[in-house]
Design a protein around this motif. Sequence first.
Motif, PDB file in Angstrom:
ATOM      1  N   UNK A  64      25.485  60.524  56.039  1.00  0.00           N
ATOM      2  CA  UNK A  64      24.437  61.663  56.376  1.00  0.00           C
ATOM      3  C   UNK A  64      24.187  61.182  57.841  1.00  0.00           C
ATOM      4  N   UNK A  65      23.977  60.236  58.193  1.00  0.00           N
ATOM      5  CA  UNK A  65      23.542  59.780  59.507  1.00  0.00           C
ATOM      6  C   UNK A  65      24.508  60.241  60.615  1.00  0.00           C
ATOM      7  N   UNK A  66      25.806  60.417  60.253  1.00  0.00           N
ATOM      8  CA  UNK A  66      26.783  60.861  61.196  1.00  0.00           C
ATOM      9  C   UNK A  66      26.988  62.302  61.077  1.00  0.00           C
ATOM     10  N   UNK A  67      26.308  63.128  60.139  1.00  0.00           N
ATOM     11  CA  UNK A  67      26.682  64.290  59.875  1.00  0.00           C
ATOM     12  C   UNK A  67      26.235  65.325  61.119  1.00  0.00           C
ATOM     13  N   UNK A  68      27.279  66.225  61.518  1.00  0.00           N
ATOM     14  CA  UNK A  68      26.808  67.191  62.671  1.00  0.00           C
ATOM     15  C   UNK A  68      28.205  67.672  63.369  1.00  0.00           C
ATOM     16  N   UNK A  69      28.353  68.822  63.091  1.00  0.00           N
ATOM     17  CA  UNK A  69      29.835  69.355  63.592  1.00  0.00           C
ATOM     18  C   UNK A  69      29.519  70.302  64.752  1.00  0.00           C
ATOM     19  N   UNK A  70      29.856  69.888  66.099  1.00  0.00           N
ATOM     20  CA  UNK A  70      29.374  70.605  67.248  1.00  0.00           C
ATOM     21  C   UNK A  70      30.361  72.006  67.224  1.00  0.00           C
ATOM     22  N   UNK A  71      29.680  73.275  67.760  1.00  0.00           N
ATOM     23  CA  UNK A  71      30.453  74.133  67.872  1.00  0.00           C
ATOM     24  C   UNK A  71      30.501  74.415  69.567  1.00  0.00           C
ATOM     25  N   UNK A  72      31.611  74.132  69.915  1.00  0.00           N
ATOM     26  CA  UNK A  72      32.021  74.273  71.342  1.00  0.00           C
ATOM     27  C   UNK A  72      32.603  75.468  71.837  1.00  0.00           C
ATOM     28  N   UNK A  73      32.797  76.497  71.050  1.00  0.00           N
ATOM     29  CA  UNK A  73      33.005  77.822  71.373  1.00  0.00           C
ATOM     30  C   UNK A  73      32.014  78.768  71.851  1.00  0.00           C
ATOM     31  N   UNK A  74      30.960  78.466  71.746  1.00  0.00           N
ATOM     32  CA  UNK A  74      29.610  79.278  72.362  1.00  0.00           C
ATOM     33  C   UNK A  74      29.198  78.591  73.609  1.00  0.00           C
ATOM     34  N   UNK A  75      28.092  79.119  74.064  1.00  0.00           N
ATOM     35  CA  UNK A  75      27.675  78.778  75.555  1.00  0.00           C
ATOM     36  C   UNK A  75      26.781  77.546  75.077  1.00  0.00           C
ATOM     37  N   UNK A  76      26.849  76.666  76.240  1.00  0.00           N
ATOM     38  CA  UNK A  76      26.063  75.512  76.142  1.00  0.00           C
ATOM     39  C   UNK A  76      24.642  75.709  76.684  1.00  0.00           C
ATOM     40  N   UNK A  77      23.724  75.607  76.068  1.00  0.00           N
ATOM     41  CA  UNK A  77      22.304  76.129  76.648  1.00  0.00           C
ATOM     42  C   UNK A  77      21.668  74.560  77.129  1.00  0.00           C
ATOM     43  N   UNK A  78      21.226  74.265  78.438  1.00  0.00           N
ATOM     44  CA  UNK A  78      20.777  73.232  78.794  1.00  0.00           C
ATOM     45  C   UNK A  78      21.404  71.866  78.544  1.00  0.00           C
ATOM     46  N   UNK A  79      22.633  71.815  78.589  1.00  0.00           N
ATOM     47  CA  UNK A  79      23.627  70.679  78.203  1.00  0.00           C
ATOM     48  C   UNK A  79      23.717  70.374  76.904  1.00  0.00           C
ATOM     49  N   UNK A 205      19.659  61.961  59.074  1.00  0.00           N
ATOM     50  CA  UNK A 205      20.823  62.298  60.355  1.00  0.00           C
ATOM     51  C   UNK A 205      20.336  61.542  61.546  1.00  0.00           C
ATOM     52  N   UNK A 206      21.104  60.943  62.358  1.00  0.00           N
ATOM     53  CA  UNK A 206      20.779  60.417  63.607  1.00  0.00           C
ATOM     54  C   UNK A 206      20.497  61.473  64.715  1.00  0.00           C
ATOM     55  N   UNK A 207      19.359  61.199  65.314  1.00  0.00           N
ATOM     56  CA  UNK A 207      18.811  62.469  66.340  1.00  0.00           C
ATOM     57  C   UNK A 207      19.425  62.021  67.632  1.00  0.00           C
ATOM     58  N   UNK A 208      20.827  63.142  67.973  1.00  0.00           N
ATOM     59  CA  UNK A 208      21.608  62.948  69.135  1.00  0.00           C
ATOM     60  C   UNK A 208      21.595  64.347  69.730  1.00  0.00           C
TER      61      UNK A 208
END
Length: 208
Positions: A64-79, A205-208
């Motif tokens: 669970x700590x590692x959970x998080x799939x980024x969506x690089x297909x959209x716009x990146x807001x504020x980095x 989940x880790x806050x990253x």
Amino acid sequence: MLSRRSDAGFTLIELLIVVVILGVVAAPIANVVIVSIRNTDATSARLAVSHDAQQSAAFFAQDVAATGLRDYSGLVASGAVPFSPSVQLNAAYNAGGQVCGTAATPVSLVRLLSDDWDTSPPSATRRTAIVAYYLAGTELHRLRCVGSAAPVSDAVVAHNVDPATPAVTCASACTDAAVPLWVKLTFTAVTRNADPYPITLFGQRRQT
């Protein structure tokens, strides 16, 4: 003068008395032995269930700590790169187009998706890591794939699970794109020589 040997022995009454005394003594000893064996079996069963609880809890917290799939297909807001839905419930092996296992793989109680970066090439390569928790009979399995449908591991992390008891809850809607802050999997282990043992697997989940 030769001494005469005594022909005296035990009388029937004396033998009966001895038998009665042995019965009186043996009964409580037998009860102590039986209770001791039962307690040993119960203790062994509780230790086995406790070991399963500790093992599965450690894996689940890590996953669970590692959970998080980024969506690089959209716009990146504020980095900040937004997330895709990263928690799947009652998920088939190919849920959401993310494949881990085969059609013979049981439906998972929960699947956790995350980014995994392969840094061995000159330029890092992004892969998807999938961890699925599923039941096979009364055994809770942890199935893991990284970058392909072929599992890199499939291990039993808990035994004697009552199939009617597993439940998954999240800090927020589990399947939303906003990844929940925590995920919890609860179930009950039932063994022949021990009372039902409720087990809670919790991960933040880790806050990253």
